[in-house]
Design an enzyme around this catalytic site. Structure first.
Site, PDB file in Angstrom:
ATOM      1  N   SER A 170      11.440 -15.728  29.984  1.00 46.80           N
ATOM      2  CA  SER A 170      10.428 -16.590  30.572  1.00 46.80           C
ATOM      3  C   SER A 170      10.814 -18.068  30.518  1.00 46.80           C
ATOM      4  O   SER A 170      11.714 -18.493  31.219  1.00 46.80           O
ATOM      5  CB  SER A 170       9.085 -16.335  29.884  1.00 46.80           C
ATOM      6  OG  SER A 170       8.026 -16.830  30.655  1.00 46.80           O
ATOM      7  N   ASP A 208      21.915 -24.595  37.105  1.00 45.85           N
ATOM      8  CA  ASP A 208      21.917 -25.028  38.502  1.00 45.85           C
ATOM      9  C   ASP A 208      22.391 -26.477  38.647  1.00 45.85           C
ATOM     10  O   ASP A 208      23.064 -26.822  39.621  1.00 45.85           O
ATOM     11  CB  ASP A 208      20.525 -24.858  39.114  1.00 45.85           C
ATOM     12  CG  ASP A 208      20.160 -23.394  39.313  1.00 45.85           C
ATOM     13  OD1 ASP A 208      21.077 -22.551  39.288  1.00 45.85           O
ATOM     14  OD2 ASP A 208      18.961 -23.093  39.480  1.00 45.85           O
ATOM     15  N   LYS A 217      12.234 -12.101  32.919  1.00 48.65           N
ATOM     16  CA  LYS A 217      10.793 -12.230  33.168  1.00 48.65           C
ATOM     17  C   LYS A 217      10.547 -13.495  33.984  1.00 48.65           C
ATOM     18  O   LYS A 217      10.667 -14.599  33.471  1.00 48.65           O
ATOM     19  CB  LYS A 217      10.009 -12.290  31.871  1.00 48.65           C
ATOM     20  CG  LYS A 217       8.511 -12.438  32.101  1.00 48.65           C
ATOM     21  CD  LYS A 217       7.766 -12.572  30.794  1.00 48.65           C
ATOM     22  CE  LYS A 217       6.282 -12.753  31.057  1.00 48.65           C
ATOM     23  NZ  LYS A 217       5.982 -14.038  31.741  1.00 48.65           N
TER      24      LYS A 217
END
Length: 753
Positions: A503, A514, A529
């Site tokens: 999560s 990224d 998740k």
């Protein structure tokens, strides 16, 4: 592993806005229903279906397929080891397999009532089984076996068959413990950790494990086989007494919560009902604080025992209460003491907890048998293990910082309370003052927490820009940004993850990856998740409620996405550098959970990657080469495959000679992997100056930090993370490409776990 919980504060209001459209009619309806039928369970069902249908991201159709899933999950939850129900019970229950959707719509409790009453009956009968079976010695010379693959096992065809199953299960449990006792005695009390903790050992799956007996066996004079066998049976009986004592503490409401959660789980694995006590525990978990005396309690038969004092709490500061003390009575200030012997643990906890500044008086039976009344003034208790902590280490002449974040915690009710964002910023500042050359941020085993803290933490390492994208059903995507142009740390950065990083941890790792801001190192992929949940207080929908606290519902309302557009749902975050771990091949991720939501993608956000990473690719390549050539990692990989193969072995001989021979073969194989546990990286980890000063006054904190530093010195994964920091070192400070500020949107705050 525990359920991963997610929250979202801003969107909690959005959900309420949706629900409020019907709240007046709904409240009237509830009031009317409660007047004609005071059954709290029916009221809960009506509330739950209403809130889920109005607020869930993608609510499932309540049909026969839904009913079939609820039935399967519920029966399995009631009797996972198939030691209570008979096949005749299942035959009777199966008539409702395709009717539960209709029962839910009609608020019909026929099936729940039937199954609950039958379970209580079967549990009572089973208590008689084990007491009778354990009265007599087992014959371990008989050539018979027992299979622990309960999922594939049939239900007992009658009472005699069920009793026989209990006999074999108890025989296996006793045999496992007896074998350990014999081995310890033969070795004069010496037994290694690796020889006891054998992967696939049947003891690891049972409530009746007796591994804590080993010390007493080692300290006593040699005993005969008959004495050890009798002692083991008696301990097995005591363990089951405790187990059934715990089960006796559960009331109808507890079992109804099991039924409700079998229903909510069909919408997705993270939609759950919180009974009032569970909601309170969740609040403590997400904030890391509670109001009380700062003691952990455990049930021992009819007694409530102090198991641990929380460092810094009122009980710890008072120095009168100790681990092992038994609570006999509880009084509120000068009030009349209430006898709590035989009381449910949750009820004892309720009496002891209370607002800051109030007094509680405990009548305590000390470990020496003396009785003492102890007065404690309640206070805010911070659960230290919840919070971020850091350590420093010198390697190859360079100093590095290691920050461990166990949870993305926050206190939504107290803006001045601790939150992970502020604490990590503080730890980074302290490490900068210590002049570290690189930072490792460890979020292994971190199940998540507050999404707003993820934005804050990621923002410490970039100038500004998007961190995560969020999508609600039928709504445009939202983008959460770091708006602060200040970069707290622009040096080498490594994020450590594993398959239990979930999560919020995945959002952080994904954003850093990224942006190419740091190297993600760890398991092949994180948990996977990618959904956001809201916790909704069900009491707000009921007018003039006379039924007591109705608890809360945690329901999935959104999905979050990486800034590159991909979801972390199911796929998680793939590490830049994959390190083998012992559980690589076991199915434990979101992708292995039934009814998980699917993976998808949306348009990427507008962001620019970090350019100050000229040796980024080289560092990743060097790390992969080191891992491939490292004999310790090769051994871990081999051990992972062995553990996976052992998980499929469920048949155990109940003949002691064959059982011991099989266990000896496993232990012999396990010796090959002993270097995994003996490994040391020869690095010395220390606390920062401020904490060293605290430890000089707090022995409990010192002991905890010493244990952590010792574990770091045995951690090959941390060692490789530090090697990557070595490779990321550069004397050239390249300027990174700025983020397009014109693309920034209004900041949204949210919380997840």
């Amino acid at each position: 592993m525990n359920t991963i919980i997610s929250l979202m504060k801003r969107n909690y209001k959005l959900l309420l806005a949706v629900v409020i459209l019907s709240v007046s009619l709904f409240a009237f309806k509830i009031k009317s229903a409660s007047e004609t039928d005071p059954d709290k369970d029916k009221l809960l069902l009506e509330l739950l279906t209403f809130v889920i249908e109005k607020g869930h991201y993608d609510p499932a159709a309540i049909d026969d397929a839904f009913s079939k899933g609820v039935y399967k999950d519920y029966i399995q939850a009631l009797d996972p080891s198939k030691r209570f129900f008979l096949q005749s019970d299942i035959d009777e229950f199966s008539k409702y397999e395709l009717e539960l959707d209709d029962e839910l719509i009609n608020k019909d409790l026929t099936f729940f009532t039937l199954s609950y009453e039958r379970l209580m009956q079967r549990m009572k009968e089973s208590q008689g089984f084990y007491k009778e079976i354990l009265k007599s010695p087992f014959d371990f010379t008989v050539d018979e076996s027992f299979n622990t693959d309960y999922e594939k096992a049939p239900y007992a065809k009658d009472e005699a068959d069920l009793k026989e199953r209990w006999r074999k299960q108890l025989k296996l449990t006793t045999l496992s413990s007896l074998t350990d006792k014999l081995k310890i005695q033969e070795n004069k009390g010496k037994v290694s950790k690796e020889e006891v903790a054998i992967p696939g050992n049947p003891l690891e799956e049972e409530e009746t494990t007796q591994v804590d007996e080993k010390e007493s066996v080692a300290d006593s004079k040699p005993k005969s086989f008959e004495e050890l066998e009798k002692e083991t049976r008696e301990n097995t009986s005591k363990s089951l007494d405790e187990y059934f004592g715990f089960m006796k503490d559960l009331d109808r409401n507890d079992w109804f919560s099991v039924y409700i959660n079998s229903i909510t789980a069909r919408f997705d694995p993270h939609t759950n009902y919180f009974a009032p006590e569970e909601k309170e525990r969740f609040d403590v978990s997400i904030s890391g604080t509670l109001e009380g005396i700062g003691a952990r309690l455990q049930k021992k038969n009819d007694y409530t025992e102090i198991s641990e004092l929380i460092s810094g709490g009122p009980a710890w500061r008072g120095k009168q209460l100790e681990a092992g003390d038994v609570i006999m009575k509880v009084a509120q200030g000068n009030g009349q003491p209430v006898d709590v012997v035989g009381m449910r643990l949750d009820d004892v906890v309720k009496k002891i907890k209370g607002p800051k500044g109030t007094e509680v008086r405990l009548t305590i039976k000390k470990v020496d048998g003396t009785i003492k009344v102890i007065s404690i003034i309640r206070d805010i208790v911070e659960i230290e293990e919840t919070y971020a902590k850091s350590s420093v280490v010198t390697k190859n002449g360079l100093k590095y910082g290691v920050i461990y974040l166990p949870k993305f915690y926050i206190n939504f009710e107290n803006k001045e309370g601790r939150d992970a964002g502020k604490d990590i910023a503080l730890e980074v500042e302290r490490l900068k003052e210590a002049k570290v050359d690189g930072i490792v941020l460890d979020v292994r085993d971190d199940g998540g927490g507050s999404l707003s803290t993820v934005v804050d933490i990621a923002g410490l390492f970039i100038e500004q820009g998007p961190i995560v994208q969020i999508k609600s059903a039928g709504r445009k995507k939202e983008v959460l940004y770091d708006r602060d142009k200040k970069i707290e740390w622009d040096g080498p950065l490594v994020i450590m993850v594993n398959s239990f990083s979930a999560s919020a941890s995945e959002i952080l790792a994904a954003a850093i990856q990224d942006y190419k801001r740091g190297v993600i190192i760890g398991s092949k992929q994180t948990y996977g998740k990618g959904t956001v949940q809201n916790v909704i207080d069900l009491n707000q929908f009921v007018r003039s409620n006379e039924l007591g606290d109705l608890g809360a519902l945690k329901t999935t309302t959104q999905k979050f996405y990486r800034i590159n557009g991909g979801s972390t749902q199911l796929e998680g975050v793939s590490s830049d550098v994959v390190m083998p771990d012992r559980y690589s091949y076991l199915k434990m991720g979101e992708r292995d959970v039934e009814n998980a939501m699917p993976w998808d993608k949306i348009d990427p956000a507008d962001y620019s990657v970090w350019n100050n990473n000229g040796n980024f690719a080289t560092a990743i390549l060097h790390s992969k080469q080191r891992i491939a050539a490292n004999p310790q990692f090769k051994l871990i990989e081999e051990n992972a495959k062995w553990i996976d193969s052992r998980s499929e072995e469920n048949e155990y001989s109940l003949n002691i000679d064959k059982f011991r021979k099989a266990q000896s073969a496993i232990e012999e194989k396990a010796k090959k992997y002993k270097p995994i546990f003996d490994y040391k990286n020869d690095l010395k980890f220390t606390s920062l100056p401020y904490e060293t000063e605290q430890m000089s006054k707090d022995n409990v904190l010192k002991e905890k930090r010493d244990r952590w530093h010792e574990s770091l010195s045995k951690d090959i994964y941390v060692e490789e993370a530090l090697n990557v920091l070595d490779d990321l070192q550069t004397k050239i400070n390249l300027k990174k490409t700025p983020v397009h500020a014109s693309k920034l949107k209004k900041e949204k705050l949210a919380k997840t776990n």
